[in-house]
Motif scaffolding. Structure first.
Motif, PDB file in Angstrom:
ATOM      1  N   LEU A   1     -17.014   3.897   7.909  1.00 45.73           N
ATOM      2  CA  LEU A   1     -15.846   4.489   7.250  1.00 45.73           C
ATOM      3  C   LEU A   1     -15.052   3.460   6.456  1.00 45.73           C
ATOM      4  O   LEU A   1     -14.387   3.803   5.475  1.00 45.73           O
ATOM      5  CB  LEU A   1     -14.935   5.150   8.298  1.00 45.73           C
ATOM      6  N   LEU A   2     -15.113   2.199   6.861  1.00 44.72           N
ATOM      7  CA  LEU A   2     -14.343   1.159   6.187  1.00 44.72           C
ATOM      8  C   LEU A   2     -14.908   0.839   4.798  1.00 44.72           C
ATOM      9  O   LEU A   2     -14.250   0.158   4.003  1.00 44.72           O
ATOM     10  CB  LEU A   2     -14.311  -0.116   7.033  1.00 44.72           C
ATOM     11  N   ARG A   3     -16.104   1.334   4.507  1.00 46.51           N
ATOM     12  CA  ARG A   3     -16.733   1.059   3.207  1.00 46.51           C
ATOM     13  C   ARG A   3     -16.357   2.083   2.143  1.00 46.51           C
ATOM     14  O   ARG A   3     -16.695   1.913   0.969  1.00 46.51           O
ATOM     15  CB  ARG A   3     -18.254   1.032   3.367  1.00 46.51           C
TER      16      ARG A   3
ATOM     17  N   THR B   1      -3.749   8.325  -4.113  1.00 43.50           N
ATOM     18  CA  THR B   1      -4.472   7.433  -3.198  1.00 43.50           C
ATOM     19  C   THR B   1      -4.838   6.060  -3.771  1.00 43.50           C
ATOM     20  O   THR B   1      -4.593   5.040  -3.114  1.00 43.50           O
ATOM     21  CB  THR B   1      -5.721   8.140  -2.645  1.00 43.50           C
ATOM     22  N   PRO B   2      -5.446   5.949  -4.966  1.00 48.45           N
ATOM     23  CA  PRO B   2      -5.843   4.618  -5.453  1.00 48.45           C
ATOM     24  C   PRO B   2      -4.699   3.600  -5.532  1.00 48.45           C
ATOM     25  O   PRO B   2      -4.829   2.487  -5.003  1.00 48.45           O
ATOM     26  CB  PRO B   2      -6.446   4.921  -6.833  1.00 48.45           C
ATOM     27  N   PRO B   3      -3.561   3.927  -6.163  1.00 46.07           N
ATOM     28  CA  PRO B   3      -2.485   2.927  -6.193  1.00 46.07           C
ATOM     29  C   PRO B   3      -1.931   2.619  -4.810  1.00 46.07           C
ATOM     30  O   PRO B   3      -1.526   1.484  -4.531  1.00 46.07           O
ATOM     31  CB  PRO B   3      -1.420   3.568  -7.101  1.00 46.07           C
ATOM     32  N   TYR B   4      -1.947   3.629  -3.931  1.00 43.99           N
ATOM     33  CA  TYR B   4      -1.440   3.387  -2.582  1.00 43.99           C
ATOM     34  C   TYR B   4      -2.383   2.471  -1.809  1.00 43.99           C
ATOM     35  O   TYR B   4      -1.944   1.632  -1.008  1.00 43.99           O
ATOM     36  CB  TYR B   4      -1.250   4.705  -1.829  1.00 43.99           C
ATOM     37  N   ALA B   5      -3.678   2.610  -2.046  1.00 42.73           N
ATOM     38  CA  ALA B   5      -4.645   1.726  -1.391  1.00 42.73           C
ATOM     39  C   ALA B   5      -4.419   0.277  -1.808  1.00 42.73           C
ATOM     40  O   ALA B   5      -4.512  -0.645  -0.999  1.00 42.73           O
ATOM     41  CB  ALA B   5      -6.065   2.169  -1.729  1.00 42.73           C
ATOM     42  N   LEU B   6      -4.141   0.074  -3.091  1.00 37.70           N
ATOM     43  CA  LEU B   6      -3.863  -1.279  -3.575  1.00 37.70           C
ATOM     44  C   LEU B   6      -2.595  -1.834  -2.945  1.00 37.70           C
ATOM     45  O   LEU B   6      -2.505  -3.034  -2.638  1.00 37.70           O
ATOM     46  CB  LEU B   6      -3.751  -1.262  -5.104  1.00 37.70           C
ATOM     47  N   LEU B   7      -1.607  -0.959  -2.749  1.00 36.60           N
ATOM     48  CA  LEU B   7      -0.368  -1.384  -2.086  1.00 36.60           C
ATOM     49  C   LEU B   7      -0.637  -1.835  -0.658  1.00 36.60           C
ATOM     50  O   LEU B   7      -0.117  -2.863  -0.209  1.00 36.60           O
ATOM     51  CB  LEU B   7       0.644  -0.233  -2.091  1.00 36.60           C
TER      52      LEU B   7
ATOM     53  N   PHE C   1      -9.828   4.813   0.511  1.00 36.02           N
ATOM     54  CA  PHE C   1      -9.506   5.303   1.856  1.00 36.02           C
ATOM     55  C   PHE C   1      -9.894   4.281   2.911  1.00 36.02           C
ATOM     56  O   PHE C   1      -9.112   3.955   3.804  1.00 36.02           O
ATOM     57  CB  PHE C   1     -10.231   6.630   2.113  1.00 36.02           C
ATOM     58  N   GLY C   2     -11.114   3.777   2.825  1.00 31.40           N
ATOM     59  CA  GLY C   2     -11.579   2.801   3.806  1.00 31.40           C
ATOM     60  C   GLY C   2     -10.809   1.503   3.753  1.00 31.40           C
ATOM     61  O   GLY C   2     -10.569   0.866   4.776  1.00 31.40           O
ATOM     62  N   TRP C   3     -10.401   1.106   2.554  1.00 36.66           N
ATOM     63  CA  TRP C   3      -9.635  -0.127   2.406  1.00 36.66           C
ATOM     64  C   TRP C   3      -8.293  -0.011   3.130  1.00 36.66           C
ATOM     65  O   TRP C   3      -7.857  -0.934   3.810  1.00 36.66           O
ATOM     66  CB  TRP C   3      -9.404  -0.429   0.934  1.00 36.66           C
ATOM     67  N   GLY C   4      -7.645   1.139   2.952  1.00 34.06           N
ATOM     68  CA  GLY C   4      -6.382   1.354   3.631  1.00 34.06           C
ATOM     69  C   GLY C   4      -6.574   1.441   5.136  1.00 34.06           C
ATOM     70  O   GLY C   4      -5.773   0.917   5.917  1.00 34.06           O
TER      71      GLY C   4
ATOM     72  N   ASN D   1       3.706  -3.819  10.829  1.00 34.02           N
ATOM     73  CA  ASN D   1       4.291  -3.578   9.509  1.00 34.02           C
ATOM     74  C   ASN D   1       3.249  -3.037   8.538  1.00 34.02           C
ATOM     75  O   ASN D   1       3.541  -2.176   7.701  1.00 34.02           O
ATOM     76  CB  ASN D   1       4.916  -4.855   8.968  1.00 34.02           C
ATOM     77  N   ARG D   2       2.009  -3.540   8.639  1.00 34.95           N
ATOM     78  CA  ARG D   2       0.936  -2.982   7.817  1.00 34.95           C
ATOM     79  C   ARG D   2       0.728  -1.503   8.158  1.00 34.95           C
ATOM     80  O   ARG D   2       0.517  -0.671   7.274  1.00 34.95           O
ATOM     81  CB  ARG D   2      -0.372  -3.751   8.035  1.00 34.95           C
ATOM     82  N   TYR D   3       0.791  -1.200   9.445  1.00 37.32           N
ATOM     83  CA  TYR D   3       0.605   0.184   9.878  1.00 37.32           C
ATOM     84  C   TYR D   3       1.691   1.088   9.292  1.00 37.32           C
ATOM     85  O   TYR D   3       1.408   2.202   8.849  1.00 37.32           O
ATOM     86  CB  TYR D   3       0.623   0.265  11.407  1.00 37.32           C
ATOM     87  N   ARG D   4       2.930   0.610   9.297  1.00 34.35           N
ATOM     88  CA  ARG D   4       4.029   1.422   8.765  1.00 34.35           C
ATOM     89  C   ARG D   4       3.801   1.762   7.293  1.00 34.35           C
ATOM     90  O   ARG D   4       4.042   2.893   6.867  1.00 34.35           O
ATOM     91  CB  ARG D   4       5.359   0.685   8.941  1.00 34.35           C
ATOM     92  N   VAL D   5       3.352   0.782   6.531  1.00 30.83           N
ATOM     93  CA  VAL D   5       3.099   1.035   5.111  1.00 30.83           C
ATOM     94  C   VAL D   5       1.936   2.010   4.937  1.00 30.83           C
ATOM     95  O   VAL D   5       2.024   2.986   4.188  1.00 30.83           O
ATOM     96  CB  VAL D   5       2.789  -0.289   4.374  1.00 30.83           C
ATOM     97  N   THR D   6       0.844   1.763   5.653  1.00 32.32           N
ATOM     98  CA  THR D   6      -0.346   2.602   5.514  1.00 32.32           C
ATOM     99  C   THR D   6      -0.096   4.032   5.975  1.00 32.32           C
ATOM    100  O   THR D   6      -0.517   4.996   5.324  1.00 32.32           O
ATOM    101  CB  THR D   6      -1.513   1.997   6.316  1.00 32.32           C
ATOM    102  N   SER D   7       0.595   4.187   7.104  1.00 37.57           N
ATOM    103  CA  SER D   7       0.817   5.529   7.648  1.00 37.57           C
ATOM    104  C   SER D   7       1.743   6.366   6.772  1.00 37.57           C
ATOM    105  O   SER D   7       1.717   7.601   6.850  1.00 37.57           O
ATOM    106  CB  SER D   7       1.372   5.439   9.071  1.00 37.57           C
ATOM    107  N   SER D   8       2.544   5.726   5.927  1.00 34.36           N
ATOM    108  CA  SER D   8       3.425   6.502   5.052  1.00 34.36           C
ATOM    109  C   SER D   8       2.604   7.324   4.051  1.00 34.36           C
ATOM    110  O   SER D   8       3.046   8.380   3.589  1.00 34.36           O
ATOM    111  CB  SER D   8       4.415   5.582   4.330  1.00 34.36           C
ATOM    112  N   TRP D   9       1.378   6.862   3.733  1.00 34.67           N
ATOM    113  CA  TRP D   9       0.489   7.669   2.885  1.00 34.67           C
ATOM    114  C   TRP D   9       0.143   8.979   3.588  1.00 34.67           C
ATOM    115  O   TRP D   9       0.109  10.042   2.955  1.00 34.67           O
ATOM    116  CB  TRP D   9      -0.791   6.881   2.585  1.00 34.67           C
TER     117      TRP D   9
END
Length: 243
Positions: A103-105, A19-25, A109-112, A36-44
């Protein structure tokens, strides 16, 4: 039970690593378009679903997949587990959620989550929250996103019913957007705030779309609640075992 604990522990460890490296991605994808942001985020979430299936033994089946409309719609769903927040991203087209802004805080997870263009509301500001849901909901629908709302607002244990809040129905009646009611029994395998994830098959039941044209929000909300709660009785594994 011991095996379920071991599987759940392995899943948690893998989630902590991934999760942490994926959040940074996902944060690095901010300049991209919302879709496009959604596609990247949803792949997690697809990775998490893969782990849930292959590590924890949680699978799912869908009833009524043919009821999913071709145009952006509003999903009003039962909320029992964290599982549906993952699986809906694979079951339904690109979507945004109506959720509490707190939840965004949550770190990582919230960042993503923030990168998925959610409609983050302050529940205490009731009238203002409804206005925000309609204003931002219109924008998200225009962008081609579906909107997912959990009317009960929080995860409810299997066999119980929470108060169905009117926000989702309010949005539907003020935008004349189809409503897709959804019932599922995910909480029977992965309960609220539960570390243990039991192996088995979750049933997701998708109802026929409801056209809100000419309906009052309260009327639509009651119709959705009646369908979901009746369907919950039908698909509950506990009720099937009693029978």
């Amino acid at each position: 039970m011991r095996l379920a604990v071991l599987r759940s522990t392995l899943y948690m460890l893998l989630q902590i690593i991934i999760t942490p490296p994926y959040a940074l991605l996902t944060l690095a994808c901010f300049p991209l378009s919302p879709h496009n942001r959604y596609r990247v985020t949803s792949s997690w979430t697809f990775i998490m679903l893969f782990l849930l299936r292959n590590v924890c033994g949680i699978r799912y089946q869908i009833i009524g997949a043919e009821n999913i409309p071709k145009t952006p719609s509003i999903v009003l769903s039962k909320h029992q587990s964290a599982w549906e927040t993952l699986a809906f991203q694979k079951i339904f087209p690109p979507q945004v959620w109506v959720l509490k802004k707190e939840l965004l805080r949550i770190p990582f997870f919230g960042w993503g989550l923030a990168m998925t263009s959610p409609i983050a509301i302050d529940r205490s500001a009731k009238k203002k929250a409804l206005e925000q849901i309609v204003e931002q909901g219109k924008d998200r629908l225009k962008q081609g996103f579906w909107i997912v709302v959990f009317p009960e607002g929080t995860r409810i244990p299997p066999g119980q019913r929470g108060k169905y809040r009117i926000g989702g129905a309010w949005l539907a009646t003020h935008t004349n957007t189809l409503v897709v009611p959804v019932a599922h029994n995910a909480g029977e395998l992965w309960g609220r705030n539960s570390f243990i994830k039991h192996p088995g098959t979750i049933t997701v039941s998708i109802g026929e779309p409801i056209d809100p044209t000419g309906m009052e929000p309260g009327e639509l909300n009651a119709q959705v609640e009646a369908w979901i709660e009746f369907e919950m009785l039908r698909i509950s594994q506990k009720n099937q075992q009693k029978a």
